[in-house]
Design an enzyme around this catalytic site. Sequence first.
Site, PDB file in Angstrom:
ATOM      1  CB  CYS A  81      -1.005  -0.030   1.136  1.00  0.00           C
ATOM      2  SG  CYS A  81      -2.388   1.094   0.837  1.00  0.00           S
ATOM      3  CG  HIS A 182      -4.199  -3.221   2.681  1.00  0.00           C
ATOM      4  ND1 HIS A 182      -3.234  -2.799   3.553  1.00  0.00           N
ATOM      5  CD2 HIS A 182      -4.750  -2.101   2.161  1.00  0.00           C
ATOM      6  CE1 HIS A 182      -3.197  -1.484   3.577  1.00  0.00           C
ATOM      7  NE2 HIS A 182      -4.109  -1.026   2.741  1.00  0.00           N
ATOM      8  CD  GLU A 184      -2.204  -5.960   5.129  1.00  0.00           C
ATOM      9  OE1 GLU A 184      -1.821  -6.412   4.030  1.00  0.00           O
ATOM     10  OE2 GLU A 184      -2.219  -4.747   5.390  1.00  0.00           O
TER      11      GLU A 184
END
Lengths: 201, 258
Positions: A81, A182, A184
């Site tokens: 990001c 992202h 995650e």
Amino acid sequence: MIAIIDYGAGNLNSIQKALEFIGEKTIILETGNLKEIDKYSGLVLPGVGAFPGAMKRLKENKFDEFIDAFVATGKPFLGVCLGMQLLFEWGFEDQKTEGLGLLKGDIIKMKTEYKIPHMGWNQLEIVKNDPLFEGLPENPHFYFVHSYQLAEITDEVLATVGYGTTIPAVIRKDNVIAFQFHPEKSGDNGIKLLKNFRELL
Amino acid sequence: MLKKRIIPCLDIKDGRVVKGVNFVGLRDAGDPVESAKEYNDLGADELVFLDITATKEKRKTLAELVEKVAAQVFIPLTVGGGIRTVEDMQFILRAGADKVSVNSAAVKNPELVKEGALKFGSQCIVGAVDAAKRDSGNGWEIFIHGGSKETGIDLIDWVKELEELGAGEILLTSINSDGTKDGFDLEMLKAVTEAVNIPVIASGGAGSIQHFIDVFKNTGADAALAASIFHFGEIAIRDVKFELKKEEIPVRIEKNKS
């Protein structure tokens, strides 16, 4: 062990938890201590926030030198990001700011008729195949939150995403890897992608 | 193209899910980690946890729950209920939430939204709004304290203010539709999505798959939230998404490589 850079921008917990979930040991680095570099098999630059402030803090804590030295070892380095955006030459968020310059191109405000930020699930178009994409579905979904983007589709771009404009989403030059989304927060695809990153260690 | 999101909402009491996922084979319906995993596997695009106890003493329990879920489930998590200060926000975000939602506290102290957005970024701050149609039939008014207290504040004025203060998203619950299972409040959602330029999550009234189709076809909603119909397995998230896809509404369904 994967080192995660903490320069006071945003939440590191999620990326740390995701790496631990796939069985990796992690360590949070608060300053760029060059002596420790051999201990780490991989390095992650996360980030939420604004480009100028983030660059300032990276430099203050000597992370710019640390990252250069780490990349020179040939071990994998991942920017996520804002951490992805900082890897490029210039950022144009708020003011023109010099980036880390590890990858070619500039970071500009997204030009789209749609709502900014680009926030939510969107699908990748893979333009160059890479072991990073091994085992992912066709046009995999990932979770994005950003208002700025890499300006051009350089020859280092592996995947893009469409949002009224074409946004580079995965960029790779040798051991320097960058994700605009992202991983995650991208469910099973994100975990798979991090596992593929781990395979490079 | 950005996908329309389907978001299950889980009510939390004392660190347990009180409206759990009611599927066969689930060992403990009250365990937030199990419920979150189940929803992730079923195709939920995000999860919202709403703490209905929401007292200061219980905040630590809530943070522990968020931490456990965030270590196992990797989709965006929004946490709301009783968040009154920037410190409360920080506590929950540190525990692993991606967004916090504020409702009554934002109405009483709009600066909270501004401070939160400056400190954590707009993408972290969800402005939750409960509204009902005015008796005069002229527009809508917002309510606080779980929909029990009238404020006299106009809905459209308030959502515009939330956007200006830096909220990254609006979670809009129609008090008139909530719990009816008669469908989302299309008129209210249309008015709000036309008034603001930030994503709007539709909430209240979902009772059938058709209601999801209606909300995305007729309003600018970016996401739709529901609680009971998902919990009790009346409707499967996957089925909602397949039907939406048939109607050419963009949703996240993975296509496996052949």
